[in-house]
Design an enzyme around this catalytic site. Sequence first.
Site, PDB file in Angstrom:
ATOM      1  N   SER A   1       2.128   7.657  -8.650  1.00  0.00           N
ATOM      2  CA  SER A   1       2.899   8.848  -8.316  1.00  0.00           C
ATOM      3  C   SER A   1       3.613   9.371  -9.569  1.00  0.00           C
ATOM      4  O   SER A   1       2.976   9.557 -10.599  1.00  0.00           O
ATOM      5  CB  SER A   1       3.877   8.534  -7.183  1.00  0.00           C
ATOM      6  N   GLN A   2       4.949   9.577  -9.510  1.00  0.00           N
ATOM      7  CA  GLN A   2       5.626  10.157 -10.666  1.00  0.00           C
ATOM      8  C   GLN A   2       5.523   9.254 -11.891  1.00  0.00           C
ATOM      9  O   GLN A   2       5.647   9.717 -13.028  1.00  0.00           O
ATOM     10  CB  GLN A   2       7.092  10.459 -10.341  1.00  0.00           C
TER      11      GLN A   2
ATOM     12  N   HIS B   1      -0.780  10.222   0.406  1.00  0.00           N
ATOM     13  CA  HIS B   1      -0.247   9.823  -0.893  1.00  0.00           C
ATOM     14  C   HIS B   1      -0.183   8.303  -1.043  1.00  0.00           C
ATOM     15  O   HIS B   1       0.454   7.612  -0.248  1.00  0.00           O
ATOM     16  CB  HIS B   1       1.144  10.432  -1.062  1.00  0.00           C
TER      17      HIS B   1
ATOM     18  N   MET C   1       8.868   6.618  -7.047  1.00  0.00           N
ATOM     19  CA  MET C   1      10.019   7.067  -6.289  1.00  0.00           C
ATOM     20  C   MET C   1      10.141   6.209  -5.037  1.00  0.00           C
ATOM     21  O   MET C   1       9.220   6.129  -4.234  1.00  0.00           O
ATOM     22  CB  MET C   1       9.869   8.543  -5.905  1.00  0.00           C
TER      23      MET C   1
ATOM     24  N   ASP D   1      -3.281  14.453   0.742  1.00  0.00           N
ATOM     25  CA  ASP D   1      -1.892  14.215   0.349  1.00  0.00           C
ATOM     26  C   ASP D   1      -0.935  15.202   1.026  1.00  0.00           C
ATOM     27  O   ASP D   1      -1.135  16.417   0.957  1.00  0.00           O
ATOM     28  CB  ASP D   1      -1.760  14.340  -1.178  1.00  0.00           C
TER      29      ASP D   1
END
Length: 265
Positions: free
Chosen positions: A75-76, A247, A1, A193
């Site tokens: 991440s995603q 993160h 993202m 995070d």
Amino acid sequence: MGDTCCLPFSLGAIKTLIEEHVNGTYVRSLKIGGNVVLDYESGFFIHPNEQVEYVCKHLAQDERLVEGYNAIGFSQGGQFLRAVAQRCPEPPMRTLITLGGQHQGVFGLPMCPTLTATSCEYISRLLNVAAYEEWVQAELVQATYWHDPLHENQYRLGSTFLADINNELYLNENYVENLNKLKKFVMVMFLNDTIVQPKESQWFQFYTSGQDRVIQSFNESKVYQDLGLDRMLREGKLQFLGIEGDHLAISKAWFIEHLVPLLLE
């Protein structure tokens, strides 16, 4: 993202780092769409199902991957690549490494540094009140892995991506078998995070159903058995790594020490 495949200060740097430490092994940083703009927009507005289908097609056309490959998702991108492993067993994925992947979804969007404050507030409000509306699921990537533990039934019926790849709507045995073909599934959690809520989602944990405070242990989750993670654990295929920091705050030294060796196995 908020990133693209090839920026020299982000994923492009990771690609170079891997190439330098795996004896020149072929490394491909996946780009969604035909240009960098589409690749950036895909992180917000191209449905994960479309992204997975696109990636599967291009991996299958890459002759240099025909014997198999290792995959790293950030991440995603972590849960998106897991969907690739489950849906597209050819060419075979050998090792899957996810860094900050939201495998049980998220319930909260406290910070989105790549967006303006107004956009971030709008997305948060939209997810809180209308995440499972058809148009929101179709238009906003983050809605497809929004997991509301206070309304589990709405989540299972409304999620157009995560509930499916986690076998929560119906049991897809192909997902179980394909995921278990991995030689190793490595999950990295960022222990401080502030982006992923709850951070334990990175280790396939989530809130106990009906509330948003207590985290259910990994082996008590329904997904643990329904996705065949119990079998993977018994066979020593699962590895959980933790790193201090926010993160995706990962140093080159840590990456080289802990992850590069996994790519050489």
